[in-house]
Motif scaffolding. Structure first.
Motif, short mmCIF file in Angstrom:
data_model
loop_
_atom_site.label_atom_id
_atom_site.label_comp_id
_atom_site.label_asym_id
_atom_site.label_seq_id
_atom_site.Cartn_x
_atom_site.Cartn_y
_atom_site.Cartn_z
N ASP A 1 22.12 2.97 54.57
CA ASP A 1 21.94 1.13 53.67
C ASP A 1 20.94 1.28 52.63
OD1 ASP A 1 23.02 0.46 55.86
OD2 ASP A 1 21.41 0.25 57.19
N GLU A 2 20.66 2.58 52.34
CA GLU A 2 19.35 2.65 51.21
C GLU A 2 20.73 2.25 50.30
OE1 GLU A 2 19.12 4.68 54.20
OE2 GLU A 2 17.36 4.81 55.01
N ARG A 3 21.79 3.72 50.26
CA ARG A 3 22.14 3.49 49.17
C ARG A 3 23.13 2.42 48.73
NH1 ARG A 3 28.47 6.90 48.02
NH2 ARG A 3 28.39 6.39 46.63
N ARG A 4 23.08 1.35 49.75
CA ARG A 4 23.70 0.52 49.24
C ARG A 4 22.88 -0.78 48.78
NH1 ARG A 4 26.88 0.76 53.89
NH2 ARG A 4 25.35 -0.41 55.97
N ARG A 5 21.35 -0.48 49.27
CA ARG A 5 19.87 -1.46 49.03
C ARG A 5 19.50 -0.95 47.26
NH1 ARG A 5 16.22 -4.09 50.70
NH2 ARG A 5 16.63 -4.29 53.02
N LEU A 6 20.30 0.50 46.93
CA LEU A 6 20.20 1.12 45.31
C LEU A 6 20.80 0.38 44.43
CD1 LEU A 6 17.19 2.76 44.65
CD2 LEU A 6 17.24 1.81 47.26
N HIS A 7 22.23 0.79 45.06
CA HIS A 7 23.43 -0.01 44.51
C HIS A 7 23.07 -1.34 43.95
CE1 HIS A 7 28.09 -0.07 43.35
NE2 HIS A 7 27.47 -1.88 43.83
N ARG A 8 22.64 -2.67 44.81
CA ARG A 8 22.35 -3.59 45.26
C ARG A 8 21.60 -3.82 43.71
NH1 ARG A 8 24.52 -8.31 43.14
NH2 ARG A 8 23.11 -10.22 42.94
N TYR A 9 20.55 -3.21 43.64
CA TYR A 9 19.27 -3.27 42.85
C TYR A 9 20.10 -2.78 41.36
CZ TYR A 9 15.70 -0.87 40.20
OH TYR A 9 14.54 -1.16 39.03
N GLY A 10 20.28 -2.12 41.42
CA GLY A 10 20.46 -1.61 40.52
C GLY A 10 21.89 -2.00 39.20
N ALA A 11 22.63 -3.79 40.33
CA ALA A 11 23.52 -4.74 39.63
C ALA A 11 22.24 -5.33 38.96
CB ALA A 11 24.50 -5.14 40.79
N VAL A 12 21.66 -6.04 40.27
CA VAL A 12 20.79 -7.22 39.29
C VAL A 12 20.54 -6.52 38.15
CG1 VAL A 12 18.87 -8.04 40.20
CG2 VAL A 12 20.61 -8.10 41.31
N ILE A 13 19.72 -5.46 37.91
CA ILE A 13 18.85 -4.73 36.93
C ILE A 13 20.11 -4.41 35.85
CG2 ILE A 13 16.88 -3.98 38.48
CD1 ILE A 13 18.35 -1.41 36.86
N GLY A 14 21.17 -4.33 36.11
CA GLY A 14 22.72 -4.33 34.81
C GLY A 14 22.71 -5.00 34.52
N LEU A 15 22.75 -6.39 35.42
CA LEU A 15 22.69 -8.09 35.38
C LEU A 15 22.43 -8.22 34.05
CD1 LEU A 15 24.47 -10.40 34.51
CD2 LEU A 15 23.33 -11.55 36.82
N ALA A 16 20.88 -8.26 34.18
CA ALA A 16 19.47 -8.98 33.73
C ALA A 16 19.21 -8.17 32.45
CB ALA A 16 17.52 -8.11 34.43
N PHE A 17 19.95 -6.46 32.22
CA PHE A 17 19.99 -5.74 30.78
C PHE A 17 20.63 -6.13 30.24
CE2 PHE A 17 21.06 -1.97 28.23
CZ PHE A 17 19.96 -1.44 28.32
N GLN A 18 22.29 -6.97 30.65
CA GLN A 18 23.27 -7.32 29.31
C GLN A 18 22.41 -9.14 28.93
OE1 GLN A 18 26.11 -5.74 28.29
NE2 GLN A 18 25.81 -7.37 26.75
N LEU A 19 22.22 -9.54 30.39
CA LEU A 19 21.69 -10.54 29.73
C LEU A 19 20.64 -10.44 28.94
CD1 LEU A 19 22.31 -13.41 30.14
CD2 LEU A 19 20.16 -13.73 32.43
#
Length: 302
Positions: free
Chosen positions: A209-227
């Protein structure tokens, strides 16, 4: 404005990662190596020890800290991730790829040396990354190291960063639609950032559960980084960025900023920061640095 505590932690992580990389890229061969060719090592060091925020290894360090995991192992895994990132930049700058002459305000590796040296430098860094994680000096269980190797392989490979670069090259001939842009960016830019964010859960041995939550956090900031990067490509100059700007537009590549406009991008960045904050809320004050990292990504100016 970036919070001072965040700047201090980012600077501390940068210094420790730089020192770790400098040690890993020394001239003396390791056990099992025959020799380290001096010109190749000079090209590698030019492509790695050249500044940079070291944001991806910072994520590894801070996501490990979130779960009270082993700091030295996190540093080595972060250094491995940075080797992958630097290899990708060296190859991305090649004439057959994006054909750039400037990176972080300095000549790119193929300009400072030659194309063959740049290719070999990237190849060497790619393999070194997995050497670092697999080595007994990365003081984790064999099972944890195997998980990290598998996750980083997929983040860096066909369905991750390398595949994203292939999509990016194809986009010069056939501009993708919005879904295609999101997929491309999630692979080329987002995959290594996602790994950095979720690596701490693997290093610390948390639950899924913790890994999935951090995975999603990474996906969100990855999109923000590229944007934010696409926004800067339109608004910043080459001196500020340390590399050429406006190249995507010049090549006809589609971006979400080009599709929806800068005002939409600013709103979307705000939404992504809010989502990141929500994902980290169960961790309370311990996640404050990672929350600030999301804000930093959205507000960055270079």
């Amino acid at each position: 404005m970036t919070a001072p505590f965040f700047t201090d932690r980012l600077d501390d992580a940068r210094a420790r990662v730089e020192a770790c990389l400098a040690g890993l890229l020394g001239p003396d061969p390791r056990a099992g190596e025959t020799t380290r060719p001096p010109t190749l090592m000079a090209a590698i060091r030019h492509g790695v020890l050249n500044g940079g925020k070291r944001f991806r290894p910072f994520l590894v360090i801070e996501s490990t800290r979130l779960f009270d995991g082993p700091a030295q192992a996190a540093l080595r895994v972060g250094a491995a991730l940075e080797c992958i990132h630097c290899y990708s930049l060296i190859h991305d700058d090649l004439p057959a790829m994006d054909d750039d002459d400037l990176r972080r305000g300095r000549p790119t590796v193929h300009k400072a040396y030659d194309e063959a040296s740049a290719i070999l430098a990237g190849d060497s860094l790619l393999t070194l990354a997995f050497d670092i994680i697999a080595d007994d000096e990365t003081a984790l269980s064999p099972e944890a190291r195997l998980k990290l190797v598998a996750a980083l392989s997929r983040a860096a490979g066909i369905g991750g960063m390398a595949g994203g670069q292939a999509l990016d090259l194809a986009a010069e001939k056939t501009p993708p639609d919005e879904e295609g842009i999101v997929t491309l960016q999630a692979m080329k830019t987002g995959a290594l950032i996602r790994f950095g964010a979720e690596a701490g859960a693997m290093i610390a041995g948390t639950g899924e559960d913790e890994r999935r939550r951090l995975h999603r956090y990474g996906a969100v900031i990855g999109l923000a980084f590229q944007l934010a990067d696409d926004l800067l490509d339109l608004t910043a100059d080459a001196e500020t960025m340390g590399k050429a700007t406006g190249k995507d537009a010049g090549r006809g590549k589609g971006t979400l900023v080009a599709l929806h406009g800068p005002e939409w991008a600013e709103r979307r960045l705000g939404e992504l920061v809010t989502e990141a904050e929500s994902l980290l809320s169960p961790f309370g004050a311990k996640a404050e640095v990672l929350v600030e990292a999301a804000r930093f990504v959205a507000r960055r100016k270079s």
